[in-house]
Design an enzyme around this catalytic site. Structure first.
Site, PDB file in Angstrom:
ATOM      1  N   HIS A  51      41.887 -13.454  11.449  1.00 25.35           N
ATOM      2  CA  HIS A  51      42.959 -13.742  10.500  1.00 25.35           C
ATOM      3  C   HIS A  51      42.840 -12.799   9.311  1.00 25.35           C
ATOM      4  O   HIS A  51      41.752 -12.571   8.792  1.00 25.35           O
ATOM      5  CB  HIS A  51      42.843 -15.198  10.027  1.00 25.35           C
ATOM      6  N   HIS A  85      47.334  -8.584   1.279  1.00 31.16           N
ATOM      7  CA  HIS A  85      47.805  -9.963   1.261  1.00 31.16           C
ATOM      8  C   HIS A  85      48.848 -10.074   0.159  1.00 31.16           C
ATOM      9  O   HIS A  85      48.505 -10.116  -1.028  1.00 31.16           O
ATOM     10  CB  HIS A  85      46.639 -10.929   1.016  1.00 31.16           C
ATOM     11  N   ASN A 118       0.663   4.019  -1.475  1.00 31.91           N
ATOM     12  CA  ASN A 118      -0.006   5.327  -1.478  1.00 31.91           C
ATOM     13  C   ASN A 118      -0.703   5.616  -0.159  1.00 31.91           C
ATOM     14  O   ASN A 118      -1.416   6.619  -0.046  1.00 31.91           O
ATOM     15  CB  ASN A 118      -1.016   5.380  -2.627  1.00 31.91           C
ATOM     16  N   GLU A 170      -3.301   4.286   1.289  1.00 30.48           N
ATOM     17  CA  GLU A 170      -4.756   4.366   1.178  1.00 30.48           C
ATOM     18  C   GLU A 170      -5.456   3.447   2.167  1.00 30.48           C
ATOM     19  O   GLU A 170      -6.679   3.355   2.182  1.00 30.48           O
ATOM     20  CB  GLU A 170      -5.189   4.020  -0.248  1.00 30.48           C
ATOM     21  N   ARG A 219      -5.587   0.230   2.136  1.00 29.55           N
ATOM     22  CA  ARG A 219      -6.287  -0.878   1.503  1.00 29.55           C
ATOM     23  C   ARG A 219      -5.376  -1.522   0.465  1.00 29.55           C
ATOM     24  O   ARG A 219      -4.615  -0.847  -0.222  1.00 29.55           O
ATOM     25  CB  ARG A 219      -7.612  -0.438   0.880  1.00 29.55           C
ATOM     26  N   ASP A 268       0.850  -1.204   0.000  1.00 30.57           N
ATOM     27  CA  ASP A 268       0.000   0.000   0.000  1.00 30.57           C
ATOM     28  C   ASP A 268       0.883   1.250   0.000  1.00 30.57           C
ATOM     29  O   ASP A 268       0.966   1.993   0.976  1.00 30.57           O
ATOM     30  CB  ASP A 268      -0.899  -0.023   1.245  1.00 30.57           C
TER      31      ASP A 268
END
Length: 1302
Positions: free
Chosen positions: A335, A380, A167, A169, A171, A165
């Protein structure tokens, strides 16, 4: 993983706002402010948007205007709010004069449910506005997490409702509701099901309000779970069908329940019970002297965090337990802390340090290499991982070190720097860390390490130290040369291999060592790039509509197209309950170049012409002359947001009507192809991912035939009205289904990749079919088990860990490669692994690798100890190779060279590089290695690496002095508590075993040891930390970024004490007589029995498109003699509120001080594979008994919203005579061996099979009696071996999935 820094870390506590100030802040945030959003994507420029807090759902939302919300984040997911411009989003615009915001006007929100957090980088208009947002959100973070469960449910319900819903409203349609329930893991069989439960729907529209939705949720949750065996439910009117809101549980009854069933001693105080009920309900109408629960509210309480099985009193730090030497603690350790992903190509990030420290990690790693400007960088080494500045890392450590915990932080320095840069490192350590850096002993006269309390808010350096009186000297390292260490490689990087089927080039990671070339499975060439790239745009904006489900092309000639459109819309909307505005777009039959919009309104189909015209040579599209669009796609998108307006009505386009027959024109579809013909076609394409879709004889039924793991498999697809079903996953069409599984794995890791038809076979098919792709021969009219083809040796890859139950079985870990496999009947195969030859293992634990002799000769050289570890795809012996540059390139690649092996006729490997320079360097180095391989290998093995140490850096090392491990010093006067040793997991395994575990524990009582993953774990997977912990190792370093079981165990170990990063080892481990692997050495510990019933679950997460079929694995993990697993049955198609039949599980635990109770929820998919859904792991010593909730977490150990199990748990002491109360005389381990409760495998005994037929693979019906007789006749080839095992996928060829139970 669970972030442990509370919201107070951002400023709440003594300076928390007053109630009036909170009200003002919330109102201000709800109104919102306009701020500038800095994106994580390089392609997007910063934009001004309106930001608001939705208090009803506890979300931050942003939008350009008031109509459409563009994005949102849940406040419950916020981990940190950081003032200033400290994010990568801001860093991208440092050099852009147009975007240089004031530092005081900026802040960053870090949020997410994974290790790697997302960022929301914002620029406000003033410093006061920044302070308002930080202060308000900080309060909301804490309040949201502490909210009572009913209030959290209310917010969750509104969030679900408002997601549809949009908007506001109040519903939504019944169709929307059905889809929403599917999204939350609840299957609605049909629309009538909803109408029967929503009798008061508005007559005209059939829409549902929020109130009706909330009541439906309450009804569904209770009605599904009222059958559970719970107090109150047995005797109340519920059993007679009375609604739960008419049945009440009084304060006195609830108090009695807490005392009698839950053992809650605080409940003796009636006033405390009253206060608890009021705070839980938060209902003004029930703020009375005698509050009460309705029955459904009581069940909600049982599933709630307020009723957790974990004793939350253990969450607090106990300073009295922090006075032992450091060597007596387990210390949370990371680690390669800087990495956010794998070990060879992921990004190095400052945020990884911040995240680990805020998770309570107390030992972090800095991998230092010479960098520019005389200062080291961290990454790394010798890999593609990105670099970060050493000085930036120190500032990050200083900022975050003591947010989650005040106890000491150890910096483990992996130093590869020159003397000059080491001196600069030392200078920066002192300058940045200041007084927090420990530079001298706490107590010179001490005979052991200091305690955590003595080292509060101190940072210790772990680094090699010079001997007394040396300015600098060379010191030997304890690491010997290994060709399997990627840091010793001569060259490594991304190269490309051509796919022989579709001739595309895919990236692979190559490593050149002193004698071999290793290369990985297909990988990503840009893992180190954090930026999210924009999706590729269509070749022309005018063609965007062609891939949309609402575009149906030309439906027919003349008025046929109109009639077909009306039929499609009518059938779809009536059958699915689709709302007004449902639509499709088709080519106009009357006006060439135009289109027709057909839509559903008031039970009828209406049509509207979409005009087109040329404007300056480009097409334009419009419904009315005053509103013109550049593309058909833009026009439809607009009217999905803005209503169509005419004299009679206004209406938005709502739901697209999918194409129903679009699959018929696809290259993968076959309308008349038998199963045998499909298999024959796929046998000629020996590539995983080859597939086709065929129509089956049964109505509305199709089959996907595909290759995976070198075998041909089939799965059934069913058309049910407008929906296509694969297992329990729903799709709008076959095209939608295939498109989804081209992007996501269909079976294990296999995605649909190569569509197969006759034309494809002519191009890529082999002349001879690969009969090895079939598991078994065929007997007309009946599938048989016997395989008429001779067995052949192959290699398999382990899918799970397996621990041998007998002397003639293999023990292996997940992803292990088992060689020389000989397939046997009965579910058990023989193979070689770990130096053991031709021992048994269960075949359902492994997947077969492509036969190396058939497809890839270099796979014959597979090496389980390669530097690529589990990522390894192939190995080449360099001296046996010949290298040739291809000047002309190959298939759109300019820089290509070939590797051939004269010993393998007509075989070569074409490899592509990104540049001429890269190609020349690879070829040069490979040729050099080919000439000098033997000499290089000999030199490397003979060489002992030595390292020069700067005095300035050596002086900073006080307690953590790494030295080579000397077993002879243990327990002698030569053992020094300041010395410590580091071990890769492979070396540690030599000491954490029955032979040497007791000796290693003796070492760890005085000195520190650090264990770290072996170098071959390039995928950043983790090892099992339990053996290391029980042998006393303190610094068991894991990859925190990896969401696997070892990290989940790590989070469980350190959950006691508030994730402060230090847990005192049990006093038993300091007993000289204690042996970690001998339960008879336990003294002063009372063994126990845990009895558990899994009753139900709520709000389980989804896994992909379908509704889950969950089951629960219960595991006790700890000492080797205590570890065991059992599991429940699975529940069909319900992840919202499943219920399990009552069945007790019993676990005998001899060492409860070092035991964890672990719950893992899996779903069983259509292949009978298990997929992870959720988990929860707890130390046994912190468990509560009674009817308890198990709050569930995701694989990163982050709390899942409202997800929990409900269990009944009892803990009994063992009797002194050795029997176990209350089940004297019978070993509970034997009781627990019921095959239906054993995980993964069952040893089938003669006459004990009972087959279960799996519907998704029912292509043909067969005789169950015949099959049972057939199973009974299968025996293991040796009389002393296991008789059989149940395969998770017993019969992939014939789509039969059988399970066996004792």
């Amino acid at each position: 993983m669970a972030g442990v820094a509370t919201p107070c870390a951002n400023g709440c506590g003594p300076g928390a706002p007053s109630e009036a100030e909170v009200l003002h802040l919330c109102r201000s945030l709800e109104v919102g402010t306009v701020m500038t959003l800095f994106y994580s994507k390089k392609s997007q420029r910063p934009e001004r948007k309106t930001f608001q807090v939705k208090l009803e759902t506890r979300q931050i939302t942003w939008s350009r205007g008031a109509d459409k919300i563009e994005g949102s984040i849940d406040i419950r997911e916020i981990k940190e709010i950081r003032p200033g411009k400290t994010s990568r989003d801001f860093d991208r615009y440092q050099e852009d004069p147009a975007f240089r915001p004031d530092q005081s006007h900026c802040f960053v929100i870090l949020y997410g449910m994974e290790f790697r957090l997302k960022t929301l980088s914002l620029q406000a208009t003033s410093e006061d506005e920044v302070n308002m947002w930080i202060k308000g959100l900080t309060w909301l973070m804490e309040d949201t997490l502490q909210a009572a469960t009913p209030l959290q449910i209310e917010r969750w319900l509104r969030k679900q409702f408002y997601s549809v819903d949009r908007n506001r409203e109040d519903r939504i349609s019944a169709k929307d509701l059905k889809n929403m329930l599917s999204q939350v893991n609840y299957r609605v069989p049909n629309m009538r099901f909803l109408r029967e439960r929503l009798t008061d729907l508005e007559q005209r529209s059939g829409d549902i309000t929020y109130g009706q939705f909330a009541q439906l949720y309450r009804s569904l949750m209770y009605s599904a779970q009222k059958t559970m065996d719970l107090p109150f439910l047995e005797t109340n009117a519920l059993r007679t069908g009375e609604r739960p809101e008419h049945c009440q549980v009084s304060l006195s009854e609830f108090q009695q329940f807490l005392l009698e069933y839950q053992g809650e001693l605080w409940a003796v105080d009636r006033l405390q019970v009253q206060e608890f009920m009021l705070s839980f309900l938060r209902d003004p109408l029930r703020e009375i002297e005698e509050p009460y629960f309705f029955l459904d509210e009581l069940v909600t309480f049982l599933f709630s965090k307020e009723n957790s099985v974990w004793n939350s009193q253990l969450d607090a730090v106990c300073p009295d337990t922090m006075n032992n030497p450091l060597s007596h603690y387990w210390i949370s350790s990371s680690h390669n802390t800087y990495l956010t992903g794998d070990q060879f190509s992921s990004e190095s990030s400052l945020e990884a340090y911040a995240r680990c420290l805020r998770m309570g990690c107390r030992c972090i790693e800095l991998d230092c290499w010479d960098g520019p400007d005389g200062m080291p960088v961290i990454y790394h080494g010798h890999t593609l991982t990105t670099k970060i500045k050493f000085s930036d890392v120190l500032h990050t450590i200083k900022e975050h070190a003591f947010v989650a915990s005040e106890y000491p932080v150890i910096l483990s320095i992996e130093d590869h720097c020159s003397i000059a840069q080491q001196r600069n490192m030392a200078q920066h350590f002192r300058k940045v860390l200041g007084d927090t850096l420990l530079t001298k002993p706490v107590d010179i006269a001490a005979d052991g390490l200091p305690s955590p309390n003595q080292l509060r808010r101190k940072i210790l350096i772990k680094h090699k130290k010079l001997a007394e009186g040396s300015a600098y000297e060379e010191v030997p390292t304890s690491v010997m040369y290994s060709e399997n260490d990627i840091s010793n490689s001569i060259k490594n990087g991304i190269l490309y291999l051509e796919d022989p089927v579709n001739h595309e080039w895919y990236p692979h990671y190559f490593v050149l060592t002193s004698s071999k070339i290793y290369y990985s499975e297909e990988t990503s060439s840009d893992q180190g790039n954090e930026d999210e790239e924009e999706p590729k745009e269509a070749s022309s904006s005018t063609e965007l509509h062609s891939s949309e489900k609402w575009f149906h092309g030309k439906l027919g000639a003349g008025r046929d197209g109109r009639h077909i459109a009306e039929r499609l819309l009518t059938e779809y909307c009536i059958e699915t309950g689709a709302p007004d505005g449902s639509f499709l777009v088709r080519e106009s039959e009357t006006f060439v170049g135009d289109y027709t919009l057909s839509f559903w309104r008031n039970g009828k189909v209406q049509h509207c012409r979409i005009h087109s015209r040329q404007d300056a040579g480009t097409p334009k599209f419009f419904l009315t002359d005053n509103l013109v669009f550049d593309s058909l796609y833009d026009l439809i998108t607009h009217y999905q947001q803005v209503p169509l307006r005419c004299n009679e009505f206004e209406m938005r386009l709502s739901e697209p009507v999918p194409q129903t027959n679009a699959h018929e024109s696809k290259e993968w579809y076959h309308a008349s192809l038998t199963r045998a013909q499909a298999e024959h076609m796929l046998m000629r394409v020996p590539r995983d991912g080859a597939f086709l879709v065929r129509k089956r004889n049964e109505p509305n039924s199709y089959a996907i035939s595909f290759r995976a793991e070198g075998k041909i498999k089939h799965c059934r697809v069913q058309q049910e009205g407008q929906t296509v079903m694969l297992g329990n996953s729903e799709f709008d069409s076959l095209v939608d289904l295939i498109s989804y599984y081209e992007k996501h794995p269909l079976y294990r890791k296999m995605k649909l990749r190569y569509p197969i038809n006759e034309e494809a076979l002519e191009k890529i098919g082999t002349a001879e079919p690969d009969y090895g792709a079939l598991y078994e021969g065929r007997n007309p009219g009946f599938y048989v088990e016997a395989n008429p083809m001779p067995t052949f040796k192959c290699a398999v890859k382990a899918l799970f860990d397996y621990k041998a139950q007998r002397e003639d079985e293999l023990t292996f870990t997940k992803s292990a490669i088992i060689q020389n496999v000989e397939k046997q009947d009965g579910g058990w195969w023989r193979g070689d692994y770990g130096g053991k030859k031709q021992l048994w293992f269960p075949s359902n634990y492994v997947e077969e690798m492509i036969n190396p002799a058939v497809l890839e000769p270099e796979r014959e050289h597979l090496d389980e100890n390669s530097p690529l570890g589990d990522l390894l795809r192939g190995v080449l012996d360099v001296p046996a190779c010949q290298i040739a540059i291809r000047p002309e390139g190959k298939n759109n690649r300019l820089f290509v060279f070939s590797i051939s092996m004269p010993s393998v006729a007509q075989w070569s490997l074409d490899v592509a590089a990104d540049s001429q320079e890269e190609l020349q360097d690879w070829v040069k180095k490979i040729r050099e290695v080919a000439q000098t391989a033997d000499a290089r290998l000999t030199e490397g093995k003979m060489m002992e690496r030595r390292k020069k140490i700067a005095l300035e850096l050596s002086e900073l090392v006080v307690y953590c002095r790494p030295v080579p491990f000397d077993e002879e010093k243990i327990g002698t006067e030569r053992a020094c508590y300041r010395d410590m040793s580091s071990f890769p997991e492979t070396k540690a395994e030599k000491y954490v075993n029955k032979a040497k575990g007791k000796k290693f524990l003796q070492y760890n009582r005085l000195q520190l040891s650090r264990i770290y993953p072996k170098g071959q774990r390039l995928d950043s997977s983790n090892y099992d930390p339990l053996p290391m912990w029980i042998c006393g190792s303190q610094l068991v370093a894991l990859n925190f970024q990896t969401p696997d079981k070892p990290m989940q165990m790590n989070q469980a170990l350190f959950m006691a004490g508030g994730h402060c990063g230090y847990v005192l080892q049990p006093s038993t481990m300091r007993d000289e007589a204690f042996d970690p692997f001998d339960k008879s050495s336990l003294r002063g510990l009372e063994p126990c029995v845990i009895c558990i019933e899994v009753l139900g679950a709520r709000h389980l997460p989804k896994n992909g498109r379908g509704i889950v079929c969950p089951f629960v694995e219960i595991e006790v993990a700890g000492a080797e003699y205590d570890s065991t697993k059992q599991k429940t049955e699975f529940v069909v198609d319900n992840g919202l509120n499943p219920v399990w039949p009552a069945k007790p599980f019993h676990f005998q635990i001899s060492n409860p001080e070092f035991a964890f109770l672990r719950f893992v929820v899996y779903e069983e998919d259509m292949f009978s594979d298990q997929n992870f859904l959720a988990q929860a792991t707890f130390p046994v010593k912190g468990l509560k008994t009674g009817y308890r909730a198990v709050p569930l977490k995701n694989n990163y150990s982050e709390d899942l919203e409202l997800a929990s199990l409900l269990i009944k748990i009892d803990i009994f002491p063992a009797k002194e005579n050795g029997d176990l109360s209350p089940f004297s005389g019978i070993s509970l381990r034997e009781r627990a061996s019921d095959a239906s409760s054993q995980l993964f495998h069952v040893r089938a005994r003669e006459g004990s099979f009972e087959a279960r037929y799996q519907q998704p693979f029912e292509d043909f019906r067969i005789s169950q009696e015949h099959l049972a007789d057939h199973f009974d006749s299968r025996e293991r080839s040796t009389s002393d071996g296991p008789s059989s095992a149940t395969n998770l996928i017993e019969d992939p060829l014939h789509d039969k999935l059988w399970k066996c139970s004792l």
